[in-house]
Design an enzyme around this catalytic site. Structure first.
Site, PDB file in Angstrom:
ATOM      1  N   ASP A 257       3.364  -5.518   4.736  1.00  0.00           N
ATOM      2  CA  ASP A 257       2.304  -5.349   5.196  1.00  0.00           C
ATOM      3  C   ASP A 257       1.158  -6.681   5.081  1.00  0.00           C
ATOM      4  O   ASP A 257       0.305  -6.790   4.378  1.00  0.00           O
ATOM      5  CB  ASP A 257       1.346  -4.349   4.695  1.00  0.00           C
ATOM      6  CG  ASP A 257       0.141  -3.982   5.491  1.00  0.00           C
ATOM      7  OD1 ASP A 257       0.081  -4.046   6.271  1.00  0.00           O
ATOM      8  OD2 ASP A 257      -0.713  -3.375   4.595  1.00  0.00           O
TER       9      ASP A 257
ATOM     10  N   LYS B   8      -1.867  11.746 -14.277  1.00  0.00           N
ATOM     11  CA  LYS B   8      -1.701  10.329 -14.291  1.00  0.00           C
ATOM     12  C   LYS B   8      -2.426   9.513 -15.247  1.00  0.00           C
ATOM     13  O   LYS B   8      -2.074   8.414 -15.422  1.00  0.00           O
ATOM     14  CB  LYS B   8      -1.931   9.754 -12.581  1.00  0.00           C
ATOM     15  CG  LYS B   8      -1.164  10.296 -11.720  1.00  0.00           C
ATOM     16  CD  LYS B   8      -1.602  10.133 -10.283  1.00  0.00           C
ATOM     17  CE  LYS B   8      -0.900  10.911  -9.242  1.00  0.00           C
ATOM     18  NZ  LYS B   8      -1.350  10.871  -8.012  1.00  0.00           N
TER      19      LYS B   8
ATOM     20  N   VAL C 103      -7.020 -12.259  -4.406  1.00  0.00           N
ATOM     21  CA  VAL C 103      -6.258 -13.527  -4.452  1.00  0.00           C
ATOM     22  C   VAL C 103      -6.577 -14.404  -3.396  1.00  0.00           C
ATOM     23  O   VAL C 103      -6.734 -15.545  -3.655  1.00  0.00           O
ATOM     24  CB  VAL C 103      -4.616 -13.184  -4.452  1.00  0.00           C
ATOM     25  CG1 VAL C 103      -3.958 -14.471  -4.599  1.00  0.00           C
ATOM     26  CG2 VAL C 103      -4.273 -12.055  -5.414  1.00  0.00           C
TER      27      VAL C 103
ATOM     28  N   SER D 231      -6.361  15.232 -13.526  1.00  0.00           N
ATOM     29  CA  SER D 231      -5.867  16.432 -12.914  1.00  0.00           C
ATOM     30  C   SER D 231      -4.446  16.401 -12.479  1.00  0.00           C
ATOM     31  O   SER D 231      -3.653  17.380 -12.609  1.00  0.00           O
ATOM     32  CB  SER D 231      -7.021  16.754 -11.755  1.00  0.00           C
ATOM     33  OG  SER D 231      -6.469  16.315 -10.642  1.00  0.00           O
TER      34      SER D 231
ATOM     35  N   ALA E  17      -7.520  11.704 -11.382  1.00  0.00           N
ATOM     36  CA  ALA E  17      -6.056  11.159 -11.793  1.00  0.00           C
ATOM     37  C   ALA E  17      -5.751  11.932 -13.024  1.00  0.00           C
ATOM     38  O   ALA E  17      -4.637  12.510 -13.159  1.00  0.00           O
ATOM     39  CB  ALA E  17      -6.246   9.712 -12.138  1.00  0.00           C
TER      40      ALA E  17
END
Length: 371
Positions: free
Chosen positions: A245, A337, A115, A334, A332
């Site tokens: 953050d 996800k 951004v 595994s 991912a």
């Protein structure tokens, strides 16, 4: 040369040939011959970008990965346009909340630096045209979008002297310069809104979450150049689990010092919200630019439904340090996800180089066909 030497030489040649010229197996049916774009056969000087990108699948290396990513995103969009086949009760329980339920929920994730760059305008296009359903970004992805509505950033170089920039009140992000005055303008704009949020918390018992606060900021910015303006307009939820953050966290800190009781922002309600979006979706597609918390937050939400159906990563991270940021899609898989059948692809590239090309061949072309 003696007879023995000649015989030994022939044996050596035969051995070398056997090692070098190993017989090839039959090439599988459907294999793609490597071939790139041929400028000499292009029709005139006005050949199209689309023609070049269509050659990427057979070019090899990361060009092929980009072509595969384009395929994945087009599959997401095609599936998303497919009419729902479910009962009325299910249609009345849409996720994300306040939006029309789709056959495929598209998650878009991007890190703050994107951004900061001019990729903001490309991201805004996708949101403005209501082509994604759920956004995850980091704190800078929120504040930089809003700050650019107030004051611009400027092009610098990667080699500018840090000490000199510091003394001049200029902050460098790569080769982008952000004057300190930008953050002063942001504070002046933001603080009255935080005051209002605190009043609503205390008088109306409103439980603020990062996504609710971001929705309010998008409603208030009133600028059509903003990603968050369009996200608020289309009720696209924007999640930011690391809201503190960055400069936004600085402002929340400053605000907390002068306010008692202070503003509370509930991340638990938001994680329930994004996970429920994934669980209640018929199919999901993930487009993740960069790594870190943005990448994992989308992947982890999709774990709740045993994996995303389509996944595209664009980042420069390497997997050899064991980081999630650099992990390949198969890692991912595994964890559950990403679905094994997802055809997931990672484009090893810096996103400002390739994401506009992907959008040109997917989101923009999709909208062009509708027009």
């Amino acid at each position: 040369m003696s007879t023995n030497e000649a015989a030994a030489s022939q044996e050596d040649i035969a051995l070398a040939q056997g090692a070098v010229l190993v017989k090839s197996c039959q090439v599988p049916d459907g294999s793609i011959p490597i071939r790139g774009f041929d400028f000499s056969t292009a029709s005139g000087p006005d050949f199209s970008l689309s023609a070049i990108l269509s050659s990427y699948m057979s070019t090899g290396f990361q060009a092929t990965h980009l072509a595969q990513a384009i395929q994945q995103v087009n599959q997401m969009l095609s599936l998303r346009d497919t009419p729902l086949t479910c009962d009325d009760d299910e249609k009345l329980f849409p996720y994300p909340e306040g939006r029309q339920k789709r056959s495929c929920t598209i998650f878009l994730g991007y890190t703050s630096n994107l951004v900061t760059s001019g990729l903001r305008e490309v991201l805004r296009y996708c949101v403005q045209r209501n082509l994604v359903d759920c956004i995850v970004t980091s704190a800078g992805g929120i504040e930089e979008d809003l700050i650019k509505c107030l004051k611009p950033s400027y092009l610098g170089t990667f080699t500018m002297d840090g000490a000199k920039l510091r003394s001049n009140g200029m902050n460098r992000a790569g080769n982008v310069l952000i004057p300190n005055d930008n953050y002063c303008a942001f504070e002046d704009w933001l603080m009255p809104i935080l005051d209002e949020c605190l009043v609503e918390q205390e008088e109306k018992h409103l439980n603020w979450t990062p996504s609710k606060l971001i929705q309010r900021l998008g409603e208030r910015i009133g600028d059509e150049s903003s990603i968050l303006y369009w996200a608020a307009k289309h009720r696209i939820p924007v999640f930011c689990p690391a809201l503190t953050d960055g400069s936004l966290g600085d402002m929340l800190y400053f605000h907390s010092v002068k306010s008692s009781p202070g503003l509370r922002v509930d991340i638990v309600e938001d994680v329930r919200h994004i996970n429920t979006i994934a669980v209640k979706s018929f199919k999901t597609g993930s487009i993740i630019l960069g790594g870190g918390v943005v990448k994992h937050h989308i992947n982890n939400a999709n774990l709740m439904r045993n994996g995303a159906d389509h996944t595209v990563y664009i980042n420069t991270g390497q997997e050899f340090d064991g980081s999630d940021s650099g992990a390949q899609p198969d890692e991912a898989v595994s964890w559950g996800k990403v679905k094994p059948s997802a055809g997931a692809v990672k484009v090893h590239a810096e996103a400002t180089l390739v994401f506009p090309l992907l959008v040109a061949e997917t989101f923009a072309k999709h909208e062009g066909h509708k027009d």
